[in-house]
Design a protein around this motif. Structure first.
Motif, mmCIF file in Angstrom:
data_model
loop_
_atom_site.group_PDB
_atom_site.id
_atom_site.type_symbol
_atom_site.label_atom_id
_atom_site.label_comp_id
_atom_site.label_asym_id
_atom_site.label_seq_id
_atom_site.Cartn_x
_atom_site.Cartn_y
_atom_site.Cartn_z
ATOM 1 N N CYS A 1 -64.316 13.292 32.045
ATOM 2 C CA CYS A 1 -64.771 14.511 31.433
ATOM 3 C C CYS A 1 -66.529 14.984 31.719
ATOM 4 O O CYS A 1 -66.897 16.007 31.688
ATOM 5 C CB CYS A 1 -64.710 14.007 30.337
ATOM 6 S SG CYS A 1 -63.704 14.284 28.980
ATOM 7 N N ALA B 1 -63.120 16.203 23.805
ATOM 8 C CA ALA B 1 -63.006 16.047 25.651
ATOM 9 C C ALA B 1 -62.136 14.855 25.745
ATOM 10 O O ALA B 1 -61.416 14.473 26.665
ATOM 11 C CB ALA B 1 -63.834 16.786 26.427
ATOM 12 N N ASP C 1 -67.922 18.544 20.791
ATOM 13 C CA ASP C 1 -67.035 18.835 21.411
ATOM 14 C C ASP C 1 -66.490 17.926 22.716
ATOM 15 O O ASP C 1 -65.581 17.844 23.310
ATOM 16 C CB ASP C 1 -67.850 20.222 22.415
ATOM 17 C CG ASP C 1 -66.773 21.121 21.484
ATOM 18 O OD1 ASP C 1 -66.490 22.014 20.780
ATOM 19 O OD2 ASP C 1 -68.123 22.650 22.068
ATOM 20 N N TRP C 2 -67.594 17.072 23.133
ATOM 21 C CA TRP C 2 -67.871 15.930 23.705
ATOM 22 C C TRP C 2 -66.537 14.923 23.692
ATOM 23 O O TRP C 2 -66.120 14.457 24.125
ATOM 24 C CB TRP C 2 -69.365 15.002 23.894
ATOM 25 C CG TRP C 2 -69.151 13.894 24.688
ATOM 26 C CD1 TRP C 2 -69.023 13.482 24.571
ATOM 27 C CD2 TRP C 2 -68.491 14.055 26.231
ATOM 28 N NE1 TRP C 2 -69.190 12.214 25.604
ATOM 29 C CE2 TRP C 2 -68.758 12.345 27.003
ATOM 30 C CE3 TRP C 2 -68.434 14.761 27.350
ATOM 31 C CZ2 TRP C 2 -68.430 12.261 28.372
ATOM 32 C CZ3 TRP C 2 -68.702 14.493 29.294
ATOM 33 C CH2 TRP C 2 -68.100 12.936 28.805
ATOM 34 N N LEU D 1 -74.284 26.318 25.604
ATOM 35 C CA LEU D 1 -74.213 25.934 27.710
ATOM 36 C C LEU D 1 -74.119 26.605 28.783
ATOM 37 O O LEU D 1 -74.947 26.279 29.680
ATOM 38 C CB LEU D 1 -72.609 25.452 27.597
ATOM 39 C CG LEU D 1 -72.341 24.576 26.356
ATOM 40 C CD1 LEU D 1 -70.774 24.266 25.997
ATOM 41 C CD2 LEU D 1 -72.850 23.382 26.726
ATOM 42 N N GLN E 1 -66.704 17.771 34.301
ATOM 43 C CA GLN E 1 -65.621 18.049 33.832
ATOM 44 C C GLN E 1 -66.449 19.501 33.155
ATOM 45 O O GLN E 1 -66.372 20.178 33.002
ATOM 46 C CB GLN E 1 -64.398 18.653 33.080
ATOM 47 C CG GLN E 1 -63.947 20.057 32.446
ATOM 48 C CD GLN E 1 -61.913 19.841 32.351
ATOM 49 O OE1 GLN E 1 -61.967 18.327 31.725
ATOM 50 N NE2 GLN E 1 -60.867 20.944 31.448
ATOM 51 N N HIS E 2 -67.977 18.708 32.036
ATOM 52 C CA HIS E 2 -68.836 18.915 31.612
ATOM 53 C C HIS E 2 -69.879 18.964 31.719
ATOM 54 O O HIS E 2 -70.902 17.922 30.741
ATOM 55 C CB HIS E 2 -67.730 18.935 30.145
ATOM 56 C CG HIS E 2 -66.463 18.984 29.926
ATOM 57 N ND1 HIS E 2 -65.898 20.719 28.891
ATOM 58 C CD2 HIS E 2 -65.471 18.689 29.359
ATOM 59 C CE1 HIS E 2 -64.981 20.535 28.975
ATOM 60 N NE2 HIS E 2 -64.892 18.975 28.766
ATOM 61 N N LEU F 1 -73.022 20.188 29.046
ATOM 62 C CA LEU F 1 -72.550 19.205 28.259
ATOM 63 C C LEU F 1 -73.537 17.675 27.754
ATOM 64 O O LEU F 1 -73.963 17.450 27.210
ATOM 65 C CB LEU F 1 -71.266 19.460 27.441
ATOM 66 C CG LEU F 1 -71.399 19.128 26.495
ATOM 67 C CD1 LEU F 1 -71.488 19.190 24.509
ATOM 68 C CD2 LEU F 1 -69.418 18.809 26.355
ATOM 69 N N LYS G 1 -71.008 28.289 23.767
ATOM 70 C CA LYS G 1 -70.678 28.980 25.070
ATOM 71 C C LYS G 1 -72.109 29.449 25.695
ATOM 72 O O LYS G 1 -72.208 29.460 26.301
ATOM 73 C CB LYS G 1 -69.536 30.084 24.922
ATOM 74 C CG LYS G 1 -68.059 28.950 25.025
ATOM 75 C CD LYS G 1 -67.353 30.159 25.134
ATOM 76 C CE LYS G 1 -65.682 29.305 24.729
ATOM 77 N NZ LYS G 1 -64.904 30.056 24.656
#
Length: 140
Positions: free
Chosen positions: A92, A57, A53-54, A17, A95-96, A99, A14
């Motif tokens: 995705c 998601a 993480d990607w 990012l 949203q990210h 990332l 976190k």
């Protein structure tokens, strides 16, 4: 890995990012954040955690969209796998974005770790292009 280790690694991700969002030209902040270096043995290990993480998601989004597709199939409408992959990828990436930017920038450092993702990227098309060829395989 203990729960404490897991929680520390999640906090470090976190922080990475958040740093990358505030300083987009700063690159991967492994060297700039003590918690990143303390919880990941190398830049590559941090990138692998970001890739994980990607992947999580993306697969979750694919699952949600395919469940929604089941409802559409009941109304006699088939879902195209390419359309599903593009929609999931786009959702995705929206949203990210930080990332996704980090992973795209440091793709070469990931090496073989991106092979699983390449199948979806191929279906989704290069650069999330909505004009890419559509895989006409139907989602079952």
């Amino acid at each position: 890995m203990s729960w404490d280790d897991h929680n520390r690694r999640r906090a470090a991700i976190k922080a990475v990012l958040a740093y990358a969002e505030k300083q987009p030209a700063g690159g991967l902040p492994y060297e700039h954040l003590a918690e990143a270096a303390a919880n990941f043995s190398s830049r590559r290990e941090l990138l692998l955690a970001l890739q994980y993480d990607w992947s999580q998601a993306l697969w979750a989004r694919i699952e949600v969209l395919s469940l929604d597709g089941n409802k559409r199939r009941r109304r006699a409408k088939l879902i195209d796998a390419g359309e599903l992959a593009r929609a999931a990828w786009s959702a995705c990436a929206t949203q990210h974005p930080v990332l996704r930017r980090l992973l795209d920038t440091y793709r070469d450092e990931l090496g073989p770790a991106v092979k699983r993702e390449q199948g979806i990227r191929t279906m989704a098309g290069p650069g999330q292009s909505v004009d890419a060829k559509v895989d006409r395989t139907r989602v079952a």
